[in-house]
Each structure stands twice: as C-alpha cells, then as structure tokens.
Design a protein around this motif. Sequence first.
Motif: not given
Length: 105
Positions: A68-86, A88-94
Amino acid sequence: MSEFLRSDVMIAFAVMTAVTVASRLGGFWLMGYVNVTPRVRRMLDALPGSIIVAAALPVAVNGGPIVIFALVAAMTVSIIRRNDFLAVATGMLVAALARALGIAG
C-alpha cells in the motif's frame, strides 16, 4: 533436453504469442470502424489508468502495508510528475527498500 526447450512448451509459447498478436491487431482493425468522438477519446485516454488500477487493487488488498505504501508513493509521483514509468519505478523502489530494510509487511 532442457525442460524449457521441450516441444510442448515451445508450442504453448507460440500459441500464446499468436493469440496476443491477433488480439492486438484485431483491436486496431476494429477501431478502424469506430467514430472517435470526444466521449470515446476520453474513454480511451482513461483506459491505461483503469487497467493499472484493475491490476494493482488485488495486490494492494492482499499485499499488506508495504505494498500500500509503495502504491501511494507511485500514485504521488504519477500525479506530481505525470510520468507513468517514473511512478512504476518509484513504487518498485519503495517496496524493495522496505523489504531490504526488513520492514514487516
């Protein structure tokens, strides 16, 4: 003979590849008969996000707090940066960092 090079396994891979290619080409062919109105365009634009949610929701429900934390991090990056690849990478990294640090999930 290697277990991965068995003829039945290779036939299964070939059939799965053919079905995947046929379904994608069939989709392109069928879309040639669809009038792309603004409403249809909005639906097509929303489709990738819908597919990601459909794939991620069962994982989030069954995955525990780390997921859940990784998904929230991925959604946050997606909303802020508008970059799906980034995102997904953030969620995996977290998720990987949390598990590497031994955080129970």
